[in-house]
Design a protein around this motif. Structure first.
Motif, PDB file in Angstrom:
ATOM      1  N   GLU A   1      -1.180 -55.441 -11.907  1.00 28.21           N
ATOM      2  CA  GLU A   1      -0.356 -55.070 -10.753  1.00 28.21           C
ATOM      3  C   GLU A   1       0.703 -56.143 -10.490  1.00 28.21           C
ATOM      4  O   GLU A   1       1.874 -55.832 -10.240  1.00 28.21           O
ATOM      5  CB  GLU A   1      -1.228 -54.899  -9.504  1.00 28.21           C
ATOM      6  CG  GLU A   1      -2.188 -53.733  -9.553  1.00 28.21           C
ATOM      7  CD  GLU A   1      -3.181 -53.714  -8.393  1.00 28.21           C
ATOM      8  OE1 GLU A   1      -3.977 -52.765  -8.334  1.00 28.21           O
ATOM      9  OE2 GLU A   1      -3.172 -54.651  -7.558  1.00 28.21           O
ATOM     10  N   ALA A   2       0.291 -57.405 -10.575  1.00 21.33           N
ATOM     11  CA  ALA A   2       1.222 -58.514 -10.332  1.00 21.33           C
ATOM     12  C   ALA A   2       2.307 -58.569 -11.411  1.00 21.33           C
ATOM     13  O   ALA A   2       3.473 -58.840 -11.108  1.00 21.33           O
ATOM     14  CB  ALA A   2       0.457 -59.837 -10.274  1.00 21.33           C
TER      15      ALA A   2
ATOM     16  N   ASP B   1     -16.813 -57.920  -0.040  1.00 18.05           N
ATOM     17  CA  ASP B   1     -17.080 -57.813  -1.476  1.00 18.05           C
ATOM     18  C   ASP B   1     -15.871 -57.273  -2.243  1.00 18.05           C
ATOM     19  O   ASP B   1     -15.942 -56.991  -3.429  1.00 18.05           O
ATOM     20  CB  ASP B   1     -18.318 -56.957  -1.737  1.00 18.05           C
ATOM     21  CG  ASP B   1     -18.178 -55.537  -1.220  1.00 18.05           C
ATOM     22  OD1 ASP B   1     -17.132 -55.201  -0.615  1.00 18.05           O
ATOM     23  OD2 ASP B   1     -19.125 -54.751  -1.426  1.00 18.05           O
ATOM     24  N   GLN B   2     -14.731 -57.148  -1.537  1.00 21.97           N
ATOM     25  CA  GLN B   2     -13.498 -56.634  -2.148  1.00 21.97           C
ATOM     26  C   GLN B   2     -12.696 -57.772  -2.780  1.00 21.97           C
ATOM     27  O   GLN B   2     -12.331 -58.732  -2.097  1.00 21.97           O
ATOM     28  CB  GLN B   2     -12.652 -55.935  -1.081  1.00 21.97           C
ATOM     29  CG  GLN B   2     -11.353 -55.360  -1.575  1.00 21.97           C
ATOM     30  CD  GLN B   2     -11.545 -54.108  -2.417  1.00 21.97           C
ATOM     31  OE1 GLN B   2     -12.371 -53.275  -2.107  1.00 21.97           O
ATOM     32  NE2 GLN B   2     -10.785 -54.000  -3.478  1.00 21.97           N
ATOM     33  N   LEU B   3     -12.423 -57.662  -4.067  1.00 21.40           N
ATOM     34  CA  LEU B   3     -11.611 -58.647  -4.780  1.00 21.40           C
ATOM     35  C   LEU B   3     -10.160 -58.488  -4.350  1.00 21.40           C
ATOM     36  O   LEU B   3      -9.590 -57.400  -4.493  1.00 21.40           O
ATOM     37  CB  LEU B   3     -11.753 -58.434  -6.281  1.00 21.40           C
ATOM     38  CG  LEU B   3     -10.960 -59.342  -7.200  1.00 21.40           C
ATOM     39  CD1 LEU B   3     -11.360 -60.791  -7.026  1.00 21.40           C
ATOM     40  CD2 LEU B   3     -11.155 -58.917  -8.643  1.00 21.40           C
TER      41      LEU B   3
ATOM     42  N   LYS C   1      -3.124 -53.777  -2.732  1.00 26.40           N
ATOM     43  CA  LYS C   1      -3.617 -53.313  -1.423  1.00 26.40           C
ATOM     44  C   LYS C   1      -3.453 -54.386  -0.346  1.00 26.40           C
ATOM     45  O   LYS C   1      -3.528 -54.088   0.835  1.00 26.40           O
ATOM     46  CB  LYS C   1      -5.085 -52.918  -1.515  1.00 26.40           C
ATOM     47  CG  LYS C   1      -5.364 -51.752  -2.424  1.00 26.40           C
ATOM     48  CD  LYS C   1      -6.863 -51.517  -2.540  1.00 26.40           C
ATOM     49  CE  LYS C   1      -7.156 -50.638  -3.737  1.00 26.40           C
ATOM     50  NZ  LYS C   1      -8.469 -50.884  -4.297  1.00 26.40           N
ATOM     51  N   TYR C   2      -3.261 -55.638  -0.764  1.00 32.52           N
ATOM     52  CA  TYR C   2      -3.216 -56.751   0.194  1.00 32.52           C
ATOM     53  C   TYR C   2      -1.851 -57.438   0.250  1.00 32.52           C
ATOM     54  O   TYR C   2      -1.689 -58.452   0.918  1.00 32.52           O
ATOM     55  CB  TYR C   2      -4.310 -57.775  -0.141  1.00 32.52           C
ATOM     56  CG  TYR C   2      -5.682 -57.301   0.265  1.00 32.52           C
ATOM     57  CD1 TYR C   2      -6.268 -57.753   1.445  1.00 32.52           C
ATOM     58  CD2 TYR C   2      -6.388 -56.391  -0.498  1.00 32.52           C
ATOM     59  CE1 TYR C   2      -7.521 -57.319   1.833  1.00 32.52           C
ATOM     60  CE2 TYR C   2      -7.648 -55.946  -0.121  1.00 32.52           C
ATOM     61  CZ  TYR C   2      -8.208 -56.414   1.044  1.00 32.52           C
ATOM     62  OH  TYR C   2      -9.439 -55.979   1.436  1.00 32.52           O
ATOM     63  N   ILE C   3      -0.864 -56.878  -0.446  1.00 29.90           N
ATOM     64  CA  ILE C   3       0.476 -57.469  -0.437  1.00 29.90           C
ATOM     65  C   ILE C   3       1.056 -57.383   0.979  1.00 29.90           C
ATOM     66  O   ILE C   3       0.889 -56.393   1.677  1.00 29.90           O
ATOM     67  CB  ILE C   3       1.386 -56.739  -1.449  1.00 29.90           C
ATOM     68  CG1 ILE C   3       0.914 -57.029  -2.871  1.00 29.90           C
ATOM     69  CG2 ILE C   3       2.852 -57.140  -1.289  1.00 29.90           C
ATOM     70  CD1 ILE C   3       0.924 -58.483  -3.267  1.00 29.90           C
ATOM     71  N   GLY C   4       1.746 -58.444   1.375  1.00 32.67           N
ATOM     72  CA  GLY C   4       2.390 -58.463   2.687  1.00 32.67           C
ATOM     73  C   GLY C   4       1.471 -58.893   3.818  1.00 32.67           C
ATOM     74  O   GLY C   4       1.856 -58.850   4.980  1.00 32.67           O
TER      75      GLY C   4
END
Length: 170
Positions: A24-25, A63-65, A103-106
């Motif tokens: 993704e990156a 537990d979410q990476l 999912k965690y960008i921004g």
């Protein structure tokens, strides 16, 4: 530092999930117009090697990476040949391959990750953190500026000149 996030060594069974975040990156770098990571590096084998060497670290939300990086202590041969000068000649932590889940960008997760790296350094009685990035990785350059990293010069990493930074912790 947000206590909801935990930072720890990656386990071998996490390699594929970590690689998905790196993919993704890699795509984000491409979309941003960056040439960083557009040549087949990093790849799954690199992640597996990080984990095997006990250099791969994950940031978890429960537990979410959510993020990944590789951490090394006093181990980056390219940094011996900086065109410029490091701020110190003391022991250092170097980080590579910082990647955050789409999912965690921004949400400030990359900054959280770097703050965990600072805590890791202090736990190991190290007060210097070094890193490098592509000249066109605007997101990482902004984070370096925001967190007080100082530009030290250029290093050649895998055949490309890159901006090198250091932060002295207190």
């Amino acid at each position: 530092m947000n206590n909801e996030y935990s930072f720890r060594l990656a386990r071998p069974e996490m390699a594929n999930a970590i690689w998905q975040i790196l993919e993704e990156a890699i795509q984000r770098r491409k979309s941003d117009g960056s040439s960083q990571w557009q040549d087949g590096y990093p790849n799954l084998a690199v992640i597996q090697q990080d984990i095997q060497r006990k250099a791969g670290y994950v940031l978890l939300d429960g537990d979410q990476l959510v993020g990944y990086c590789a951490l090394l202590i006093d181990d980056e041969p390219a940094y011996q040949h900086i065109q410029g000068a490091w701020l110190s000649d003391q022991s250092f932590v170097v980080f590579h391959r910082v990647a955050i889940s789409n999912k965690y960008i921004g949400k400030g997760i990359a900054q959280q990750l770097l703050l965990h790296i600072e805590a890791f350094a202090k736990e190991n009685d190290i007060l210097s953190i070094r890193a490098d990035t592509n000249f066109d990785n605007k997101a990482m350059l902004r984070i370096f500026e925001k967190l007080g990293y100082q530009y030290c010069g250029e290093v050649v990493f895998r055949g490309s000149s890159r901006k090198a930074f250091e932060k002295i912790l207190s």
